[in-house]
Write an enzyme that holds these catalytic residues in place. Structure first.
Site, PDB file in Angstrom:
ATOM      1  CG  ASP A   1      30.462  45.332  26.657  1.00  0.00           C
ATOM      2  OD1 ASP A   1      30.739  45.950  25.748  1.00  0.00           O
ATOM      3  OD2 ASP A   1      30.537  43.856  26.946  1.00  0.00           O
TER       4      ASP A   1
ATOM      5  CG  ASN B   1      39.171  37.355  32.841  1.00  0.00           C
ATOM      6  OD1 ASN B   1      38.080  37.572  31.511  1.00  0.00           O
ATOM      7  ND2 ASN B   1      38.243  37.972  33.554  1.00  0.00           N
TER       8      ASN B   1
ATOM      9  CG  HIS C   1      35.441  39.725  29.523  1.00  0.00           C
ATOM     10  ND1 HIS C   1      36.635  40.186  30.713  1.00  0.00           N
ATOM     11  CD2 HIS C   1      35.641  39.779  29.142  1.00  0.00           C
ATOM     12  CE1 HIS C   1      37.209  40.933  29.803  1.00  0.00           C
ATOM     13  NE2 HIS C   1      36.566  40.900  28.802  1.00  0.00           N
TER      14      HIS C   1
ATOM     15  CD  GLU D   1      35.138  40.388  34.267  1.00  0.00           C
ATOM     16  OE1 GLU D   1      36.332  39.558  33.589  1.00  0.00           O
ATOM     17  OE2 GLU D   1      35.551  41.365  34.408  1.00  0.00           O
TER      18      GLU D   1
END
Ligand code: GLP
Length: 235
Positions: A67, A136, A138, A143
């Site tokens: 990314d 979280n 990801h 996400e």
């Protein structure tokens, strides 16, 4: 999933680097998927060490990163281009033209996503994808969501990720709100996956990844369905 609990972060770094080195020895022209964040830093330091002592060679290796932040050019110190150059690429004999990271400043971000996905395919797909784990759950910048995102796309970062990444920027306002990320589908196409995670703030996500249900609310949980995934974690 092959699950390894390391006794320390040092042991985790060594084990992860040995797995990547093994892939490179088995197939010198491997296509490696790389990750950013603080988690892989020790693994990259180990890879540099293995390169310096002559155990591994990056000459024929091709890489694709997961990314990049939208809006950050490759010379921005918080861009993932800059991170990879600083922490790995400039320290080993990889050819710059063989390293790939989505452009965060492409005029047409959607076209950039398609181009990136096609480039991975044209290189024959990823042999081994390294992943960190967001607090979280990801992976890349995928996400929690109601569906698993398939291909490389422009994604919005959650408040929790923006907050977690604020430590690298001068203020929360400066953290980009969007990124271009390989999709879950892109990641799952890798022939092998290696996820590394450690630390108190990852404990809950690691537990859900290992023992929770497969759900897009916990993006990493999909790795339970991948045939060749190794998870190396530590406290
Ligand atoms: C970022 C990256 C992820 C990374 C995650 C965890 O959001 N896009 O690829 O896994 O942060 O980062 P860290 O390893 O610093 O905890």
């Amino acid at each position: 999933m092959n699950v390894i609990k390391a006794k320390s972060v040092e042991e985790l770094n060594k084990k992860a680097a040995v797995m990547i080195a093994g892939q490179m020895l088995e197939k010198p022209d491997s296509v490696l998927g790389f990750a950013t964040g603080s988690s892989p830093l020790g693994t990259y330091a180990e890879l540099i060490r293995l390169y310096q002592e002559g155990t591994i060679d990056f000459r024929q290796v091709t890489t694709f990163n997961l990314d990049e932040y939208v809006g950050l050019g490759q010379d921005h110190p918080q861009s993932y281009h800059y991170f990879m150059k600083e922490n790995l690429f400039s320290k080993v004999n990889i050819k710059a033209e063989n390293t790939h990271i989505p452009s965060g400043v492409a005029a047409d971000a959607q076209a950039e996503c398609r181009r990136y996905e096609e480039a991975i395919g044209a290189a024959g797909g990823v042999d081994l994808q390294l992943l960190g784990l967001g607090r979280n759950g990801h992976i890349g910048f995928n996400e929690p969501d109601s569906i698993f995102g398939k291909e490389t796309s422009v994604v919005k970062l959650t408040e929790s990720t923006i907050e977690a990444n604020t430590r690298f920027f001068e203020s929360p306002r400066e953290v980009p709100k969007e990124a271009i990320s390989m999709g879950i589908g892109t990641i799952m196409k890798a022939r092998k996956i290696l996820l590394i995670a450690y630390g108190a703030d990852k404990k809950e996500a690691i537990e859900k990844l290992l023992n929770g249900e497969v759900s897009p609310q916990m993006p990493a949980s999909i790795l339970q369905l991948h045939p060749q995934t190794t998870i190396i974690y530590a406290d």
